[in-house]
Design a protein around this motif. Structure first.
Motif, PDB file in Angstrom:
ATOM      1  N   VAL A   2       0.856  -1.180   0.000  1.00  0.00           N
ATOM      2  CA  VAL A   2       0.000   0.000   0.000  1.00  0.00           C
ATOM      3  C   VAL A   2       0.894   1.231   0.000  1.00  0.00           C
ATOM      4  CG1 VAL A   2      -1.787   1.300   1.189  1.00  0.00           C
ATOM      5  CG2 VAL A   2      -1.829  -1.203   1.259  1.00  0.00           C
ATOM      6  N   GLN A   3       0.572   2.183  -0.857  1.00  0.00           N
ATOM      7  CA  GLN A   3       1.347   3.413  -0.937  1.00  0.00           C
ATOM      8  C   GLN A   3       0.417   4.611  -0.787  1.00  0.00           C
ATOM      9  OE1 GLN A   3       1.470   1.246  -3.901  1.00  0.00           O
ATOM     10  NE2 GLN A   3       2.903  -0.006  -2.730  1.00  0.00           N
ATOM     11  N   LEU A   4       0.964   5.661  -0.206  1.00  0.00           N
ATOM     12  CA  LEU A   4       0.281   6.949  -0.140  1.00  0.00           C
ATOM     13  C   LEU A   4       1.132   7.975  -0.864  1.00  0.00           C
ATOM     14  CD1 LEU A   4      -0.881   7.211   3.593  1.00  0.00           C
ATOM     15  CD2 LEU A   4      -2.187   6.402   1.632  1.00  0.00           C
ATOM     16  N   ASP A 111      -4.346  -4.897   8.981  1.00  0.00           N
ATOM     17  CA  ASP A 111      -4.292  -3.478   8.652  1.00  0.00           C
ATOM     18  C   ASP A 111      -2.850  -2.991   8.684  1.00  0.00           C
ATOM     19  OD1 ASP A 111      -7.319  -2.547  10.503  1.00  0.00           O
ATOM     20  OD2 ASP A 111      -7.022  -3.640   8.631  1.00  0.00           O
ATOM     21  N   LEU A 112      -2.577  -1.999   7.874  1.00  0.00           N
ATOM     22  CA  LEU A 112      -1.266  -1.369   7.831  1.00  0.00           C
ATOM     23  C   LEU A 112      -1.385   0.105   8.155  1.00  0.00           C
ATOM     24  CD1 LEU A 112       0.306  -2.834   4.549  1.00  0.00           C
ATOM     25  CD2 LEU A 112       0.811  -3.509   6.910  1.00  0.00           C
ATOM     26  N   ASP A 113      -0.386   0.632   8.824  1.00  0.00           N
ATOM     27  CA  ASP A 113      -0.283   2.070   9.051  1.00  0.00           C
ATOM     28  C   ASP A 113       0.733   2.603   8.046  1.00  0.00           C
ATOM     29  OD1 ASP A 113       1.055   4.455  11.098  1.00  0.00           O
ATOM     30  OD2 ASP A 113      -1.112   4.292  10.885  1.00  0.00           O
ATOM     31  N   VAL A 114       0.273   3.458   7.148  1.00  0.00           N
ATOM     32  CA  VAL A 114       1.076   3.858   5.994  1.00  0.00           C
ATOM     33  C   VAL A 114       1.298   5.372   5.997  1.00  0.00           C
ATOM     34  CG1 VAL A 114       1.294   3.695   3.482  1.00  0.00           C
ATOM     35  CG2 VAL A 114      -0.005   1.967   4.737  1.00  0.00           C
ATOM     36  N   TRP A 115       2.499   5.777   5.591  1.00  0.00           N
ATOM     37  CA  TRP A 115       2.844   7.190   5.466  1.00  0.00           C
ATOM     38  C   TRP A 115       3.191   7.525   4.015  1.00  0.00           C
ATOM     39  CZ3 TRP A 115       2.688  10.838   9.342  1.00  0.00           C
ATOM     40  CH2 TRP A 115       2.560  10.362  10.648  1.00  0.00           C
ATOM     41  N   GLY A 116       2.873   8.724   3.606  1.00  0.00           N
ATOM     42  CA  GLY A 116       3.341   9.232   2.337  1.00  0.00           C
ATOM     43  C   GLY A 116       4.720   9.850   2.488  1.00  0.00           C
ATOM     44  N   GLN A 117       5.243  10.342   1.363  1.00  0.00           N
ATOM     45  CA  GLN A 117       6.600  10.885   1.369  1.00  0.00           C
ATOM     46  C   GLN A 117       6.644  12.368   1.732  1.00  0.00           C
ATOM     47  OE1 GLN A 117       4.749  10.732  -1.282  1.00  0.00           O
ATOM     48  NE2 GLN A 117       5.020  12.752  -2.198  1.00  0.00           N
TER      49      GLN A 117
END
Length: 125
Positions: A2-4, A111-117
């Motif tokens: 998953v990507q943000l 579930d994943l906790d995802v950050w953008g760049q």
């Protein structure tokens, strides 16, 4: 998986507006709570606003009445409308999301906790 990705940052004069976007992609069953954070040089990363899946929002006191967080789950996107920008709002803005992993109608059970760049917002005359 998953990507943000954030977009919409840039240079704006004090009092101006910007709209940040956050796009989630990958193996997504659902996007749960989404948050916008910001980090100025030499400071910690601070929470700006959050929005839950049912649309409940919360804001840092410093941005209340100026910023608005929203989401479009049909596009797996979230937004941060920033009005009345001040020099102290300048920072790198990050999108964070809790994402249920899977696909259309399929939940992988985690579930994943995802950050953008991050996207840079500069407020200067």
């Amino acid at each position: 998986q998953v990507q943000l990705m954030e977009s919409g940052g840039g240079l704006v004069q004090p009092g101006g507006s910007l709209r940040l976007s956050c796009t989630a992609s990958g193996n997504i069953f659902r996007v749960n709570t989404v948050g916008w954070y910001r980090q100025a040089p030499g400071t910690q990363r601070d929470l700006v606003a959050t929005i839950t899946r049912d649309g409940s929002t919360d804001y840092a006191d410093s941005v209340k009445s100026r910023f608005t967080i929203s989401r479009d789950d049909t596009k797996n996107m979230a937004y941060l409308q920033m009005n009345g920008l001040k020099p102290e709002d300048a920072a790198v803005y990050y999108c964070n999301a809790n994402v249920g992993v899977g696909g259309h109608l399929y939940y992988a059970g985690r579930d994943l906790d995802v950050w953008g760049q991050g996207t840079l917002v500069t407020v200067s005359s």
